[in-house]
Write an enzyme that holds these catalytic residues in place. Sequence first.
Site, PDB file in Angstrom:
ATOM      1  N   GLU B  49       0.952  -1.279  -0.057  1.00 12.67           N
ATOM      2  CA  GLU B  49       0.012  -0.054   0.069  1.00 12.67           C
ATOM      3  C   GLU B  49       0.831   1.214  -0.143  1.00 12.67           C
ATOM      4  OE1 GLU B  49      -3.604  -1.238   2.930  1.00 12.67           O
ATOM      5  OE2 GLU B  49      -3.075   0.818   2.905  1.00 12.67           O
ATOM      6  N   ASP B  60      -6.001   9.694   9.665  1.00  5.36           N
ATOM      7  CA  ASP B  60      -4.807   9.226  10.254  1.00  5.36           C
ATOM      8  C   ASP B  60      -4.068   9.628  11.563  1.00  5.36           C
ATOM      9  OD1 ASP B  60      -3.566   7.335   7.877  1.00  5.36           O
ATOM     10  OD2 ASP B  60      -3.628   9.145   6.707  1.00  5.36           O
TER      11      ASP B  60
END
Lengths: 400, 264
Positions: B49, B60
């Site tokens: 990824e 995040d």
Amino acid sequence: MQPYDMPDEKGHFGQFGGVFVAETLIEALDELRVMYEKYRHDPDFLAELHYDLKHFVGRPSPIYHAKRWSDRVGGAQIYLKREDLNHTGAHKVNNTVGQALLAKRMGKPRIIAETGAGQHGVATATISARLGLECVVYMGAEDVKRQAPNVYRMKLLGATVVPVESGSKTLKDALNEAMRDWVTNISTTFYIIGTVAGPHPYPMMVRDFNSVVGVECKTQMNEMLGRQPNAVVACVGGGSNAMGIFYPYIDLREVRLIGVEAAGHGIETGKHAAPLTANSPIGVLHGNRTYLMQNEEGQIIETHSISAGLDYPGVGPEHAWLKDIKRAEYVAVTDTEALDAFHSLCLTEGIIPALETSHALAYAEKLAKTMKPDQVILVNLSGRGDKDINTVAKISNINL
Amino acid sequence: MSRIANTFKALKEKNKKALIPYITAGDPHPDLTVSMLHALVDAGADMIELGIPFSDPMADGPTIQRASERALAHHVGLSHVFKMVKAFREKDDKTPIILMGYANPIEAIGAETFVERAKNSDVDGVITVDYPPEECMHFTKLLKEKNIDSIFLLSPTTELDRVKLIIEQASGFLYYVSLKGVTGAANIDIEQVKSKVSIIRELTKLPIGVGFGVRDAATAKEVAKISDAVVVGSRMVQEIENSNKDNLISNISKLMQELREAVN
Ligand SMILES: Cc1ncc(COP(=O)(O)O)c(C=O)c1O
């Protein structure tokens, strides 16, 4: 003509708005949408809301004819909707009272909020104290410095203020951090967003709670003058005070609606916070699609404004829509123009306006000069300037 | 068959689970990304990824936020990311690359342009964190036309009806977010993940990957038992953050090998 009826049920204003969030938040937003739908017309809920708006906030706020200032400017008569006289000193409290009552009905014991100038943070801390809810406010570290009195105010009210050190350390980063908190504490926490941004249903809900401003204006203008204004002017950060006063006027086509953004050092310098006026591209941030200040790679760029409350790279999706359908006009004034209007109102009317509001005042001056003395401009005086006296003194080289 | 589907098929034949590290493109420096990708594959990564740096990474935690900031300090954006994938493909034609990021950088160049460039640089899948399936039907269709997989997140709060809706749009694999929170939070509840994954499994033949809270080899091992793929993000990025340019490659390779051994 069809009455104005936006957004659609998915929260879209044409191509703007919507729900652009990580999957974990979807369920919470669905729950909020359902509960808001349930309570927005519920007589008990509305009775409680109106009681608080009247007895706690001090509504209705008056409309004041700024006669001396109008005479001095020359041209149209300028009327001020005095949201600065609300408890906590700005329009923001209309929305926080509404959302906090909703949080209580939903059984959420913990409130979070983001704040720029600190006005929304103070309003949220205030209603949280009043309802006995835990309150955590995220504020960009830069803004914590710029708005120290409001930080202390929030602490006095029992809130925890968390300085946000990521990104540009301003309002947008505070919003990011509040979203991160929400996703982590989703079952206990209600997120009170302070402007008409965020994912659906926030832009609609925050508009609805603030529209008490425009609703009152329609009645009050009628009582005072037997007519409605030729133009309504409000400053636009995210756009909640502007949507609040515009919304009830949207179907009155003859009333011009004018949103005033922050031109900072000037649109041409790139150092501003005026995505609508500067024709910024469309993008996705904080849960909705709107006009957004960004570079070619889609990174959000730093904004500049003398007023922390307008220092935001996006704008509520409904303003993007009203611009596109040409129902509202958007302009911008610079830091300097806003400061001049700030001083001018202080000296001629004995009212210290917020620096955010001073942008609307500066444009009202320009506009009034182009209009006739029997014409009327209504300005949303969104907040008082006590929080800004340190900033203004510093610019004037005065040490308080 | 797509590279992603092929990889899962080959692993299944060997009775193995996929191990998917995450790194942010351009972190710590754009010149290092391609060699880091190769090193991760050599040390046992089945797919990778690759994060697209974004100024406002709302989903995040602090670790991956800082990775984005380091990459943005070198002005790394989508145009660099595509070049990196293309460069990686010169030596590796087998390992799937999945781009992970936010909607705005994609919309800034336009969905059509994004998909065309992704195809040209041989990207295999895309995860767009803030694109729920309802808001990206057109994008998903464009990806599908070019045979690029659309990977969607499922979360502990996703209700059954939505799981079905997401499965209809998804391809490649499903990504189950193992906790309520941002990337890098450390409160994964294996039993809870297990029961949710088994519910999802009844509804789809797509492989199911699990990520967001896998902090160490032991957790990776537990997660591998109940899923088809384990995604390791913040832990990998932390290793990058704690390395210097001399030991970077050996440190991430070592971590990757540890994870590989635990998962096998
Ligand atoms: C007094 C005042 N006016 C205006 C604003 C700008 O927000 P909005 O555009 O949502 O009204 C703020 C924000 O802090 C404010 O404090």
